[in-house]
Scaffold this motif. Structure first.
Motif, mmCIF file in Angstrom:
data_model
loop_
_atom_site.group_PDB
_atom_site.id
_atom_site.type_symbol
_atom_site.label_atom_id
_atom_site.label_comp_id
_atom_site.label_asym_id
_atom_site.label_seq_id
_atom_site.Cartn_x
_atom_site.Cartn_y
_atom_site.Cartn_z
ATOM 1 N N LEU A 235 0.826 -1.208 0.000
ATOM 2 C CA LEU A 235 0.000 0.000 0.000
ATOM 3 C C LEU A 235 0.859 1.257 0.000
ATOM 4 N N ARG A 236 2.001 1.211 0.696
ATOM 5 C CA ARG A 236 2.888 2.375 0.743
ATOM 6 C C ARG A 236 3.505 2.688 -0.618
ATOM 7 N N THR A 237 3.601 1.689 -1.495
ATOM 8 C CA THR A 237 4.220 1.934 -2.802
ATOM 9 C C THR A 237 3.287 2.680 -3.754
ATOM 10 N N VAL A 238 1.972 2.685 -3.469
ATOM 11 C CA VAL A 238 1.007 3.276 -4.409
ATOM 12 C C VAL A 238 1.267 4.770 -4.636
ATOM 13 N N PRO A 239 1.378 5.613 -3.572
ATOM 14 C CA PRO A 239 1.674 7.031 -3.825
ATOM 15 C C PRO A 239 2.997 7.241 -4.549
ATOM 16 N N ILE A 240 3.979 6.367 -4.308
ATOM 17 C CA ILE A 240 5.286 6.498 -4.969
ATOM 18 C C ILE A 240 5.151 6.253 -6.469
ATOM 19 N N LEU B 278 0.550 0.325 -12.450
ATOM 20 C CA LEU B 278 1.198 -0.533 -11.459
ATOM 21 C C LEU B 278 0.780 -0.137 -10.049
ATOM 22 N N GLY B 279 0.647 1.175 -9.822
ATOM 23 C CA GLY B 279 0.142 1.631 -8.532
ATOM 24 C C GLY B 279 -1.289 1.186 -8.299
ATOM 25 N N GLU B 280 -2.101 1.213 -9.355
ATOM 26 C CA GLU B 280 -3.486 0.750 -9.227
ATOM 27 C C GLU B 280 -3.550 -0.723 -8.846
ATOM 28 N N VAL B 281 -2.663 -1.518 -9.441
ATOM 29 C CA VAL B 281 -2.618 -2.952 -9.115
ATOM 30 C C VAL B 281 -2.257 -3.149 -7.647
ATOM 31 N N MET B 282 -1.244 -2.434 -7.185
ATOM 32 C CA MET B 282 -0.846 -2.531 -5.781
ATOM 33 C C MET B 282 -1.989 -2.099 -4.866
ATOM 34 N N LEU B 283 -2.700 -1.058 -5.260
ATOM 35 C CA LEU B 283 -3.830 -0.586 -4.459
ATOM 36 C C LEU B 283 -4.934 -1.635 -4.410
ATOM 37 N N GLY B 284 -5.279 -2.208 -5.574
ATOM 38 C CA GLY B 284 -6.360 -3.179 -5.626
ATOM 39 C C GLY B 284 -6.076 -4.437 -4.836
ATOM 40 N N ILE B 285 -4.801 -4.846 -4.785
ATOM 41 C CA ILE B 285 -4.437 -6.046 -4.034
ATOM 42 C C ILE B 285 -4.366 -5.766 -2.537
ATOM 43 N N SER B 286 -3.815 -4.608 -2.171
ATOM 44 C CA SER B 286 -3.460 -4.375 -0.771
ATOM 45 C C SER B 286 -4.548 -3.685 0.047
ATOM 46 N N GLN B 287 -5.161 -2.608 -0.471
ATOM 47 C CA GLN B 287 -6.049 -1.806 0.362
ATOM 48 C C GLN B 287 -7.230 -2.592 0.933
ATOM 49 N N PRO B 288 -7.987 -3.347 0.110
ATOM 50 C CA PRO B 288 -9.119 -4.073 0.699
ATOM 51 C C PRO B 288 -8.703 -5.158 1.678
ATOM 52 N N LEU C 299 0.591 18.426 -12.569
ATOM 53 C CA LEU C 299 0.861 17.034 -12.204
ATOM 54 C C LEU C 299 2.086 16.922 -11.302
ATOM 55 N N SER C 300 3.066 17.818 -11.483
ATOM 56 C CA SER C 300 4.219 17.820 -10.577
ATOM 57 C C SER C 300 3.792 18.225 -9.166
ATOM 58 N N ALA C 301 2.861 19.180 -9.078
ATOM 59 C CA ALA C 301 2.324 19.572 -7.766
ATOM 60 C C ALA C 301 1.598 18.399 -7.121
ATOM 61 N N CYS C 302 0.882 17.632 -7.936
ATOM 62 C CA CYS C 302 0.186 16.445 -7.408
ATOM 63 C C CYS C 302 1.186 15.383 -6.957
ATOM 64 N N ALA C 303 2.297 15.242 -7.689
ATOM 65 C CA ALA C 303 3.329 14.280 -7.285
ATOM 66 C C ALA C 303 3.901 14.646 -5.923
ATOM 67 N N ILE C 304 4.155 15.936 -5.704
ATOM 68 C CA ILE C 304 4.640 16.387 -4.401
ATOM 69 C C ILE C 304 3.600 16.110 -3.318
ATOM 70 N N GLY C 305 2.330 16.371 -3.647
ATOM 71 C CA GLY C 305 1.266 16.101 -2.685
ATOM 72 C C GLY C 305 1.195 14.632 -2.301
ATOM 73 N N LEU C 306 1.397 13.741 -3.259
ATOM 74 C CA LEU C 306 1.353 12.306 -2.980
ATOM 75 C C LEU C 306 2.470 11.885 -2.020
ATOM 76 N N ILE C 307 3.674 12.421 -2.237
ATOM 77 C CA ILE C 307 4.812 12.022 -1.409
ATOM 78 C C ILE C 307 4.795 12.711 -0.055
ATOM 79 N N VAL C 308 4.483 14.000 -0.050
ATOM 80 C CA VAL C 308 4.594 14.795 1.178
ATOM 81 C C VAL C 308 3.351 14.673 2.053
ATOM 82 N N VAL C 309 2.159 14.564 1.430
ATOM 83 C CA VAL C 309 0.909 14.590 2.193
ATOM 84 C C VAL C 309 0.272 13.211 2.334
ATOM 85 N N ALA C 310 0.230 12.435 1.252
ATOM 86 C CA ALA C 310 -0.478 11.144 1.300
ATOM 87 C C ALA C 310 0.361 10.022 1.905
ATOM 88 N N LEU C 311 1.604 9.894 1.473
ATOM 89 C CA LEU C 311 2.445 8.760 1.885
ATOM 90 C C LEU C 311 2.664 8.672 3.396
#
Length: 425
Positions: free
Chosen positions: A297-302, A336-346, A393-405
């Motif tokens: 699950l931690r790999t999804v935002p990355i 690939l992130g979607e696959v990790m999310l679908g396997i891990s989150q539920p 999209l770069s701002a969203c990438a920063i948000g994923l690493i700094v805020v979501a992860l």
């Protein structure tokens, strides 16, 4: 993967359901502007209204799944999914279309009941397999449905638009009927009740006095579970704000606004994403189903942050084939992130909540997703409205690493329930 026949049948029904969901995605905005005379800014309100309705419906359906039956909750949600598209098909004004969007949004809460059903009719060893296949079919069904919807959109016919909505409503009616037949043939409601009763007996031990030495331990354990569920929900919210919702808003805006990117590139993005997710699920699911799902699950935002950076990097080139090639690779990384999310989150959610509270847990996660789909486009609009210091999209990438992860990093790689199980063993 040695699944029972009733699970195979239900996953086929889910594929049909996903196809109906994807069918109207390309035509909803076009229908409101072409047939009902709405402006583009007004047309996007249908998406917002639908998300708000889903925000309302998910916790209610989750509570109903746990308190009454996920099957009852599923058929109630399916009823909204049938009525909403039919209202769209006969709409004569934009306010009527907004009402149809609200009803359809309430129907989107069926995913909460559906995941709860899958949790209760399978054992824990099958969860990662079933969730992974379900996620792959969701992407495949929506992708194929969107492809057909794109052909309908290309025709530009009011009759075809309305026929597409009607077909979706009829399709969900077929799904409801098919589930009723499967319930009766395989006695699935009885299996669900038995599993819920067994879980309740296990989770509510007999207490001889008002206080026991285990009281403090149990309270500490429950606090850890609730804290972990909260971390999972908040992390999911921010991941949807900067990740999933941007696939439909920020990514589309970025590609359309670039003059060297042809409009048909949006279809390329959908096709590449759909088949990448399906193929990677086939390859990775057998190998990852028994892995550490919190770490996955931690790999999804990355992966999603890397995908956004790659797409922004692609737009720096002047050659359209090069741009599309690098952007397509970015979309594969996103998949690939979607696959990790679908396997891990539920799996993480099911282990935390247990079958007894699975409806409310999945309802909470789907509510977070709905909120993300409301706040994500608002964030994109805020950045694009003269505040784009760096590409969106770069701002969203920063948000994923700094805020979501960080929220997922705070979840222990060994869940509270797993510790208890090992201690008992």
């Amino acid at each position: 993967m040695s699944l029972p026949n009733y699970l195979r049948a239900m996953l086929i029904v889910d594929l049909i359901c996903s196809f109906g969901t994807g069918l109207v995605m390309p035509i909803e905005l076009l229908f409101t502007t072409h047939s009902l005379g709405a402006s583009m800014s007004e047309a996007t309100l249908t998406v917002t209204v639908s998300s708000i309705a889903s925000l309302i419906g998910n916790p209610i359906i989750g509570w109903l799944s746990d308190k009454r039956s996920p099957w009852i909750a599923m058929h109630i949600a399916l009823a909204f999914s049938i009525v909403g598209p039919i209202i769209f098909a006969v709409s004569t004004s934009f306010p009527m279309a907004l009402g149809a969007a609200f009803v359809s949004g309430l129907g989107m809460s069926m995913m909460t009941a559906w995941t709860s059903i899958l949790t209760l009719i399978t054992d824990e060893k099958q969860h990662s397999i079933v969730y992974g296949i379900n996620q792959a079919e969701l992407n495949l069904g929506i992708g194929l449905g969107a492809a057909v919807g794109g052909l309908i959109a290309a025709a530009g016919s009011d009759l075809f638009y309305r026929a597409g909505f009607a077909a979706r409503g009829i399709g969900f009616a077929f799904v409801s009927l098919a589930l009723l037949l499967l319930e009766r043939h395989y006695h699935l409601r009885r299996l669900t009740r038995q599993n819920m009763a067994q879980v309740q007996e296990i989770q509510v031990p007999q207490v001889k006095s008002s206080f026991s030495p285990d009281t403090a331990t149990n309270s500490s354990f429950m606090r850890k579970v609730v804290l972990t569920m909260t971390l999972l929900a908040i992390g999911t919210l921010f991941m949807d704000i900067f990740g999933y919702s941007q696939f439909d808003s920020g990514l589309v805006t970025t590609l359309i606004s670039d003059p060297q990117i042809p409009r048909w590139s949006l279809s390329v993005v959908d096709v590449v994403n759909t088949f990448a997710v399906v193929i990677m699920n086939v390859i990775l699911l057998p190998r990852l189903k028994d892995g550490n799902h919190v770490v996955m699950l931690r790999t999804v935002p990355i992966f999603w942050a890397l995908a956004w950076v790659l797409i922004d990097l692609a737009l720096a080139f002047d050659s359209t084939p090069v741009v599309l090639s690098i952007a397509s690779f970015g979309i594969i990384v996103f998949g690939l992130g979607e696959v990790m999310l679908g396997i891990s989150q539920p799996v993480v959610a099911a282990r935390l909540a247990g079958p007894r509270y699975s409806g409310r847990m999945f309802g909470l996660l789907n509510t977070a997703q709905s909120m993300g789909y409301i706040l994500g486009p608002l964030f994109a609009s805020f950045v694009l409205d003269g505040r784009e210091f760096i590409p969106l999209l770069s701002a969203c990438a920063i948000g994923l690493i700094v805020v979501a992860l960080p929220w997922f990093c705070c979840i222990s790689s060994k869940l509270p329930g797993e510790r208890t199980a090992e201690h008992e063993d």
